[in-house]
Design a protein around this motif. Structure first.
Motif, mmCIF file in Angstrom:
data_model
loop_
_atom_site.group_PDB
_atom_site.id
_atom_site.type_symbol
_atom_site.label_atom_id
_atom_site.label_comp_id
_atom_site.label_asym_id
_atom_site.label_seq_id
_atom_site.Cartn_x
_atom_site.Cartn_y
_atom_site.Cartn_z
ATOM 1 N N MET A 141 -8.635 -2.992 2.781
ATOM 2 C CA MET A 141 -7.398 -2.436 3.334
ATOM 3 C C MET A 141 -7.522 -0.919 3.443
ATOM 4 O O MET A 141 -7.240 -0.333 4.495
ATOM 5 C CB MET A 141 -6.239 -2.846 2.429
ATOM 6 N N GLN A 142 -8.004 -0.276 2.376
ATOM 7 C CA GLN A 142 -8.152 1.186 2.415
ATOM 8 C C GLN A 142 -9.155 1.603 3.489
ATOM 9 O O GLN A 142 -8.912 2.516 4.271
ATOM 10 C CB GLN A 142 -8.615 1.706 1.049
ATOM 11 N N ASP A 143 -10.283 0.899 3.529
ATOM 12 C CA ASP A 143 -11.323 1.252 4.504
ATOM 13 C C ASP A 143 -10.841 1.058 5.940
ATOM 14 O O ASP A 143 -11.259 1.781 6.845
ATOM 15 C CB ASP A 143 -12.589 0.415 4.266
ATOM 16 N N GLU B 13 -8.111 -5.107 -1.362
ATOM 17 C CA GLU B 13 -7.561 -3.754 -1.479
ATOM 18 C C GLU B 13 -8.547 -2.727 -0.918
ATOM 19 O O GLU B 13 -8.176 -1.791 -0.211
ATOM 20 C CB GLU B 13 -7.275 -3.471 -2.962
ATOM 21 N N ASP B 14 -9.795 -2.935 -1.254
ATOM 22 C CA ASP B 14 -10.850 -2.038 -0.797
ATOM 23 C C ASP B 14 -10.936 -2.038 0.738
ATOM 24 O O ASP B 14 -10.977 -0.988 1.376
ATOM 25 C CB ASP B 14 -12.172 -2.545 -1.400
ATOM 26 N N TYR C 271 -7.906 1.748 7.058
ATOM 27 C CA TYR C 271 -7.186 2.955 7.466
ATOM 28 C C TYR C 271 -8.130 4.151 7.627
ATOM 29 O O TYR C 271 -7.907 5.015 8.467
ATOM 30 C CB TYR C 271 -6.039 3.261 6.505
ATOM 31 N N VAL C 272 -9.194 4.157 6.815
ATOM 32 C CA VAL C 272 -10.206 5.211 6.998
ATOM 33 C C VAL C 272 -10.793 5.093 8.408
ATOM 34 O O VAL C 272 -10.926 6.076 9.135
ATOM 35 C CB VAL C 272 -11.318 5.095 5.937
ATOM 36 N N ASN C 273 -11.103 3.862 8.805
ATOM 37 C CA ASN C 273 -11.686 3.655 10.138
ATOM 38 C C ASN C 273 -10.673 3.878 11.259
ATOM 39 O O ASN C 273 -11.031 4.357 12.329
ATOM 40 C CB ASN C 273 -12.269 2.244 10.247
ATOM 41 N N VAL D 13 -6.385 6.243 0.241
ATOM 42 C CA VAL D 13 -6.964 6.263 1.588
ATOM 43 C C VAL D 13 -7.406 7.686 1.932
ATOM 44 O O VAL D 13 -8.511 7.918 2.420
ATOM 45 C CB VAL D 13 -5.945 5.752 2.626
ATOM 46 N N SER E 107 -2.796 0.130 -5.084
ATOM 47 C CA SER E 107 -3.077 1.551 -4.839
ATOM 48 C C SER E 107 -2.062 2.114 -3.858
ATOM 49 O O SER E 107 -1.268 1.390 -3.284
ATOM 50 C CB SER E 107 -4.481 1.713 -4.274
ATOM 51 N N TYR F 52 -3.608 -5.876 4.376
ATOM 52 C CA TYR F 52 -4.025 -6.410 3.085
ATOM 53 C C TYR F 52 -4.032 -7.948 3.136
ATOM 54 O O TYR F 52 -4.975 -8.588 2.703
ATOM 55 C CB TYR F 52 -3.074 -5.925 1.990
ATOM 56 N N MET G 191 2.282 -9.989 -0.476
ATOM 57 C CA MET G 191 1.094 -9.198 -0.192
ATOM 58 C C MET G 191 1.336 -7.742 -0.598
ATOM 59 O O MET G 191 0.467 -7.094 -1.158
ATOM 60 C CB MET G 191 0.735 -9.296 1.298
ATOM 61 N N ASN G 192 2.542 -7.269 -0.322
ATOM 62 C CA ASN G 192 2.885 -5.905 -0.706
ATOM 63 C C ASN G 192 2.814 -5.702 -2.212
ATOM 64 O O ASN G 192 2.315 -4.697 -2.693
ATOM 65 C CB ASN G 192 4.308 -5.590 -0.234
ATOM 66 N N ARG H 74 -15.672 10.832 2.693
ATOM 67 C CA ARG H 74 -16.656 10.493 3.737
ATOM 68 C C ARG H 74 -17.265 11.756 4.269
ATOM 69 O O ARG H 74 -16.606 12.561 4.879
ATOM 70 C CB ARG H 74 -15.967 9.783 4.898
ATOM 71 N N LYS I 29 -10.508 8.627 0.243
ATOM 72 C CA LYS I 29 -11.688 8.038 0.886
ATOM 73 C C LYS I 29 -12.034 8.795 2.161
ATOM 74 O O LYS I 29 -13.201 8.982 2.482
ATOM 75 C CB LYS I 29 -11.428 6.567 1.226
ATOM 76 N N ILE I 30 -11.028 9.191 2.893
ATOM 77 C CA ILE I 30 -11.285 9.922 4.142
ATOM 78 C C ILE I 30 -11.986 11.234 3.823
ATOM 79 O O ILE I 30 -12.953 11.616 4.472
ATOM 80 C CB ILE I 30 -9.956 10.185 4.897
ATOM 81 N N LYS J 246 0.552 -1.952 5.910
ATOM 82 C CA LYS J 246 -0.424 -2.247 4.851
ATOM 83 C C LYS J 246 -0.372 -3.708 4.381
ATOM 84 O O LYS J 246 -1.404 -4.297 4.075
ATOM 85 C CB LYS J 246 -0.266 -1.288 3.688
ATOM 86 N N ILE K 19 -0.691 -5.223 -3.662
ATOM 87 C CA ILE K 19 -1.373 -3.933 -3.448
ATOM 88 C C ILE K 19 -1.075 -3.014 -4.620
ATOM 89 O O ILE K 19 0.084 -2.785 -4.951
ATOM 90 C CB ILE K 19 -0.897 -3.279 -2.131
#
Lengths: 181, 501
Positions: A57-59, A54-55, A61-63, B25, B20, A40, B14-15, B32, B28-29, A36, B18
């Motif tokens: 980054m999440q997307d 952040e957004d 992993y969705v993809n 994730v 969230s 990120y 970077m960590n 969809r 979001k999955i 991540k 973040i």
């Protein structure tokens, strides 16, 4: 030693992608935890905005979850993942009324984030304030363990020699900044 | 601060940024619509059918009649599947359980023209498909330049879908052969989702084309949907079958026509002419069609005279868009170094190390790190080390041993502060009192009970302010990683993993 470990990591990423292709959310979670900061960081280096990064980054992993079954590029799982990130970033940047540089956001995080109250974000600041867009992306990508300069130059569509000379210039700036701080 | 430490710090920062966690994730999955994890899952199936019934208003009645309520349409015929044909004309054939055509729905004006005066209701699917193809040929929608057709099968039963896909695609391929058409058939089965339907409606294209584009995007995420939506079926066929793009889930027979393009051979000629040679003189040739910034182009790569060339050539007018030249095999640093040092082309790591140490005039040093790299057109060693008073960095030409760059930094603030703390603590923590690498090595080997090992490496690192030796080595069975306190010689961490393969 480092190279051996990298190789194993890359191999492991491929195994995770296989499992993810079969619908494993556990494998996705492991991959997420391991990568991540890379994903990120790359999004951050392009978008220069912590929330959008952040957004994306999440997307990403969705993809990855969605398209892992299509992963075939042998031995380059990171490059594949980062390309997804890049594409999502480009889509984001097409949208209007974006807010780019958000040093203020970082300042806010530094003061409000109790978990890391001692962290001063020297590098995150320097990345935003002192590096050019290309330098910032190169530095972020080169800090990803296991990603080769060749893959970086392919991702950024730059010559390898350009990537390397920009990398050295940017690294110098970062070191100088670190000494100031 | 060493480069590896800077990299580590960047990743840490970077960590920290973040905020969230992984759950976002997953949310979001799940949010969809249409992401179907397991196709046998009855809940997802219901969702899929419901999504399919949301398709364009003209089809709503048929879908609702068939799926939603009684599985029967007005004529008491069961719908088995829907076959979509995309050339440029785009149309949809509804197929009954006895594989006859229930109706044909046209998506665009070209399809209307193809279907003009034809009523295929009740006609056997294969016969009807041939009639449609005949009309497409007659009307000039399929010719030597536009030779690709996309067959998409949608339906309730994946096994049945697959059967129909093979039957229809095979039938079209046979039709092409008997009519001497050099055509290419792409085929796929699709689980339609509301997301796919939405894109189909938005761009006024078929669900089949949306899926094909999605598959190309998944193989090469550098493209965007908008890039590809206006391409012809033939162009999409070229991209779907370009090795560059790793597209899976599409079955293709025949090859997409490149007659509108200059062709691979000509592209190679143009590239080689540019460097004043001919195709027969170059080796490791790779030519792939690509799409970039609205242009179809050939990506031509080959090796010549010790250099690796990469050209991008406009597929229509043959103009060179970009060219790049680099040292052959320059990329795989490890292999390159290994080859070059064993053949004596480059000095060894030890030699490079000695050059740097000698130049610095030091005898006691630690945190030694050396990396091979390819930089500024040279193969170089990057050498870093520290003494108690300074940090050194050298870049040494691996061919000649010349020092390209050297830097000496006297110890800075952070070192001073750590000196202060150590004197305050009154403990013996100066770096001079470290155990030697050999001692650390024997501690680790003794602990592992290993005498026969390879891939041995040792590095001095600072972890949470403590100097540690990171020792690693392998045996035939295991990989070992040790962290050893460089002052006390105490083992801090052991990691033993099976060496697979």
């Amino acid at each position: 030693m480092r190279h051996e470990l990298q190789y194993n990591d890359i191999e492991m990423f491929e195994i995770y992608l296989l499992d993810i292709a079969n619908g494993s959310q556990e494998a996705l979670e492991i991959l997420y935890n391991k990568t991540k900061s890379y994903i990120y960081g790359y999004a951050f280096s392009i978008l220069k905005n912590v929330h959008e990064a952040e957004d994306v980054m999440q997307d990403t992993y969705v993809n990855i979850y969605r398209y892992a079954k299509n992963y075939t590029s042998k031995k380059k799982p990171l490059a594949w993942m980062l390309t997804i990130t890049k594409n999502l970033c480009l889509n984001k940047m097409k949208k209007k009324s974006r807010k780019e540089t958000d040093i203020a956001d970082i300042e806010h995080m530094i003061t409000s984030n109790k978990k890391n109250e001692h962290h001063d974000y020297v590098f995150a600041r320097t990345l935003l304030e002192d590096l050019t867009d290309e330098e910032r992306q190169i530095i972020i990508l080169s800090s990803i363990e296991g990603l080769k300069y060749r893959e970086i130059s392919a991702l950024l569509d730059l010559n390898l020699s350009t990537v390397l000379s920009k990398y050295h210039r940017a690294m110098k700036k970062l070191r100088a900044k670190y000494k100031e701080a | 601060m060493k480069i590896t430490e800077i990299k580590k710090s960047i990743n840490n920062e970077m960590n920290y940024l973040i905020s969230s966690d992984f759950d976002s994730v997953i949310k979001k999955i799940e949010k969809r619509k249409g992401v179907i994890v397991n196709m046998d899952n009855s809940r997802s199936k219901k969702r899929m059918l419901w999504g399919a019934s949301l398709v364009a208003a003209t089809m709503l009645i048929v879908f609702a009649g068939v799926f939603g309520f009684s599985k029967l349409n007005k004529d008491n015929v069961n719908l088995l599947a829907t076959v979509i044909l995309d050339v440029n004309p785009s149309l949809e054939i509804k197929v009954s359980e006895d594989e006859k055509i229930i109706e044909v729905v046209t998506y665009n004006d070209d399809a209307k023209k193809v279907m003009e005066g034809m009523d295929l209701k009740g006609v056997e699917l294969g016969v009807g498909t041939n009639a449609i193809l005949g009309s497409m040929l007659k009307n000039g929608y399929i010719d030597s330049a536009k030779n690709s057709i996309l067959v998409t099968v949608l339906g309730d039963n994946q096994t049945k879908n697959k059967e129909i896909q093979d039957k229809v695609a095979g039938g079209i391929d046979a039709y092409f052969t008997t009519n001497s058409v050099d055509g290419s058939v792409m085929s796929q089965t699709v689980i339609s989702t509301s997301e796919v339907e939405a894109l189909a409606t938005k761009y006024n294209i078929s669900v089949g084309k949306v899926e094909l584009i999605n598959k190309i995007l998944a193989g090469n995420p550098l493209y965007t949907f908008e890039d590809l939506v206006n391409l012809s079926t033939t162009d999409l066929n070229l991209l779907a079958n370009s090795k560059k793009n790793n597209v899976t889930g599409i079955t293709t027979t025949g090859a997409a026509s490149q007659s509108e393009y200059i062709g691979r051979d000509r592209a190679l000629e143009i590239a080689t002419e540019n460097i004043k040679t001919t195709p027969s003189n170059v080796k490791n040739i790779e030519i792939e069609l690509d799409y970039d910034d609205g242009l179809m182009l050939y990506d031509v790569e080959f090796d010549y005279n010790g250099y690796e060339y990469d050209f991008e050539i406009d597929a229509i007018n043959g103009k060179i868009i970009s060219s790049d030249k680099g040292k052959e095999d320059k990329y795989d640093d490890d292999v390159y170094e290994a080859n070059a040092t064993t053949t004596g082309k480059y000095i060894s790591r030890d030699e490079a190390k000695n050059i740097a140490i000698k130049h610095a005039g030091v005898t006691n040093y630690y945190e030694f790190d050396i990396e091979f790299d390819y930089d500024y057109g040279h193969a170089v060693y990057e050498v870093e080390f520290e003494t108690n008073t300074a940090e050194y960095e050298y870049i040494i030409n691996a061919e000649t041993g010349d020092i390209i760059y050297s830097e000496k930094d006297n110890e800075d603030d952070d070192r001073n502060s750590s000196n202060n703390t150590s004197s305050n603590n009154n403990t013996n923590t100066t770096s001079t009192s470290l155990i030697s690498k050999a001692e650390a090595k024997s501690i680790a080997l003794k602990h592992a009970g290993v005498s026969d090992y390879f891939e041995y490496e040792i590095e001095l690192d600072t972890d949470d302010g403590i100097k540690v030796y990171e020792v690693s080595f392998e045996t035939k069975l295991y990989e070992y990683d040790y962290e050893i306190n460089a002052k006390t010689g105490k083992i801090i961490k052991v990691d033993k993993e099976r060496a697979d393969d």
